[in-house]
Design an enzyme around this catalytic site. Sequence first.
Site, PDB file in Angstrom:
ATOM      1  N   GLY A  56     -12.534   8.025 -13.134  1.00  0.00           N
ATOM      2  CA  GLY A  56     -11.686   8.340 -11.974  1.00  0.00           C
ATOM      3  C   GLY A  56     -10.481   7.449 -11.764  1.00  0.00           C
ATOM      4  N   ASP A  74     -16.747   5.818  -1.374  1.00  0.00           N
ATOM      5  CA  ASP A  74     -17.452   6.811  -0.574  1.00  0.00           C
ATOM      6  C   ASP A  74     -18.630   6.105   0.120  1.00  0.00           C
ATOM      7  OD1 ASP A  74     -17.858   9.589   0.100  1.00  0.00           O
ATOM      8  OD2 ASP A  74     -19.429   9.693  -1.402  1.00  0.00           O
ATOM      9  N   THR A 121     -21.398   2.213  -5.534  1.00  0.00           N
ATOM     10  CA  THR A 121     -20.853   1.860  -6.848  1.00  0.00           C
ATOM     11  C   THR A 121     -20.263   0.450  -6.810  1.00  0.00           C
ATOM     12  OG1 THR A 121     -20.254   4.172  -7.204  1.00  0.00           O
ATOM     13  CG2 THR A 121     -19.201   2.550  -8.653  1.00  0.00           C
ATOM     14  N   LEU A 122     -19.410   0.212  -5.832  1.00  0.00           N
ATOM     15  CA  LEU A 122     -18.732  -1.086  -5.796  1.00  0.00           C
ATOM     16  C   LEU A 122     -19.648  -2.217  -5.386  1.00  0.00           C
ATOM     17  CD1 LEU A 122     -15.147  -0.213  -4.771  1.00  0.00           C
ATOM     18  CD2 LEU A 122     -15.906  -1.460  -6.778  1.00  0.00           C
ATOM     19  N   LYS A 177     -13.210   6.517   2.149  1.00  0.00           N
ATOM     20  CA  LYS A 177     -13.814   7.433   3.129  1.00  0.00           C
ATOM     21  C   LYS A 177     -14.803   6.630   3.966  1.00  0.00           C
ATOM     22  CE  LYS A 177     -14.982  10.898   0.163  1.00  0.00           C
ATOM     23  NZ  LYS A 177     -15.414  12.239  -0.333  1.00  0.00           N
ATOM     24  N   ARG A 232      -8.756  16.347 -12.524  1.00  0.00           N
ATOM     25  CA  ARG A 232      -8.364  14.932 -12.580  1.00  0.00           C
ATOM     26  C   ARG A 232      -6.854  14.784 -12.756  1.00  0.00           C
ATOM     27  NH1 ARG A 232     -12.951  11.703 -13.157  1.00  0.00           N
ATOM     28  NH2 ARG A 232     -14.690  12.654 -14.272  1.00  0.00           N
TER      29      ARG A 232
HETATM   30  P1  IMP Z   1     -19.698   5.668  -3.973  1.00  0.00           P
HETATM   31  O1  IMP Z   1     -20.590   4.895  -4.889  1.00  0.00           O
HETATM   32  O2  IMP Z   1     -20.492   6.600  -3.101  1.00  0.00           O
HETATM   33  O3  IMP Z   1     -18.769   4.803  -3.163  1.00  0.00           O
HETATM   34  O4  IMP Z   1     -18.901   6.674  -4.834  1.00  0.00           O
HETATM   35  C1  IMP Z   1     -17.827   6.351  -5.541  1.00  0.00           C
HETATM   36  C2  IMP Z   1     -17.551   7.340  -6.639  1.00  0.00           C
HETATM   37  O5  IMP Z   1     -17.955   8.684  -6.325  1.00  0.00           O
HETATM   38  C3  IMP Z   1     -16.054   7.409  -6.806  1.00  0.00           C
HETATM   39  O6  IMP Z   1     -15.628   6.426  -7.701  1.00  0.00           O
HETATM   40  C4  IMP Z   1     -15.848   8.807  -7.336  1.00  0.00           C
HETATM   41  O7  IMP Z   1     -15.995   8.789  -8.736  1.00  0.00           O
HETATM   42  C5  IMP Z   1     -16.948   9.610  -6.686  1.00  0.00           C
HETATM   43  N1  IMP Z   1     -16.443  10.274  -5.477  1.00  0.00           N
HETATM   44  C6  IMP Z   1     -16.698   9.968  -4.192  1.00  0.00           C
HETATM   45  N2  IMP Z   1     -16.057  10.787  -3.340  1.00  0.00           N
HETATM   46  C7  IMP Z   1     -15.350  11.624  -4.114  1.00  0.00           C
HETATM   47  C8  IMP Z   1     -14.441  12.703  -3.827  1.00  0.00           C
HETATM   48  O8  IMP Z   1     -14.137  13.069  -2.677  1.00  0.00           O
HETATM   49  N3  IMP Z   1     -13.895  13.331  -4.895  1.00  0.00           N
HETATM   50  C9  IMP Z   1     -14.163  12.977  -6.185  1.00  0.00           C
HETATM   51  N4  IMP Z   1     -14.994  11.970  -6.496  1.00  0.00           N
HETATM   52  C10 IMP Z   1     -15.587  11.308  -5.466  1.00  0.00           C
HETATM   53 MG    MG Z   2     -14.722   6.356  -9.354  1.00  0.00          MG
END
Ligand code: IMP
Ligand code: MG
Length: 172
Positions: free
Chosen positions: A42, A100, A104-105, A128, A162
């Site tokens: 991404g 989100d 992940t981070l 978000k 993408r």
């Molecule tokens: P997290 O671990 O929930 O913070 O998710 C992060 C990852 O989920 C991002 O790096 C994206 O790859 C994917 N992701 C989260 N929200 C979206 C979205 O609205 N569109 C596309 N990918 C998303």
């Molecule tokens: Mg990502």
Amino acid sequence: MSDEVEVLISKEEVEKKIDSLAKQINEDYKDKDLHLICILKGSVYFATALSQRLEMPVTLDFVSVSSYGNQMSGGKLVVKSGLNEDIKDRHCLVIEDIIDSGNTLAMLKTKLEQKKPASLKICTLLDKPARREVAVDVDYVGFSIEDKFVVGWGMDYAQKHRNLPYIGFIKQ
Ligand code: IMP
Ligand code: MG
């Protein structure tokens, strides 16, 4: 089958935002070398655009993190491929497309900190905050958006979209 995508943030607005993020990063890392850690797939588009606006010596590495779950909500996180370069004593900036839940981070930051970088900051194009499950300190945020599933600028829906030069959402 093609999805209908509506523009949320235009190409021009995204590019203007990346200009201003780069300006801030150029000031903050003046006289330092900067190592960018891009989260595949991404962040590739954002990392490329941002890095071309940076004025200090920049190096790049990539990590791949996968979540096995459904397409819009994620699931269990696994680091699929790690760093190629040693980050010890280097100033590192993690580049992400969107934060989100924060999972992940939060996971990646813990793993990277164990490698003793000189500093470790996070830069994301989108955030978000309403969906956060785990707190993460984010140093640079492009746009804070409402809870919408977005595509473009590296972000996908089922691996598609993408390449869109704007940020959009899929019309249901
Ligand atoms: P997290 O671990 O929930 O913070 O998710 C992060 C990852 O989920 C991002 O790096 C994206 O790859 C994917 N992701 C989260 N929200 C979206 C979205 O609205 N569109 C596309 N990918 C998303
Ligand atoms: Mg990502």
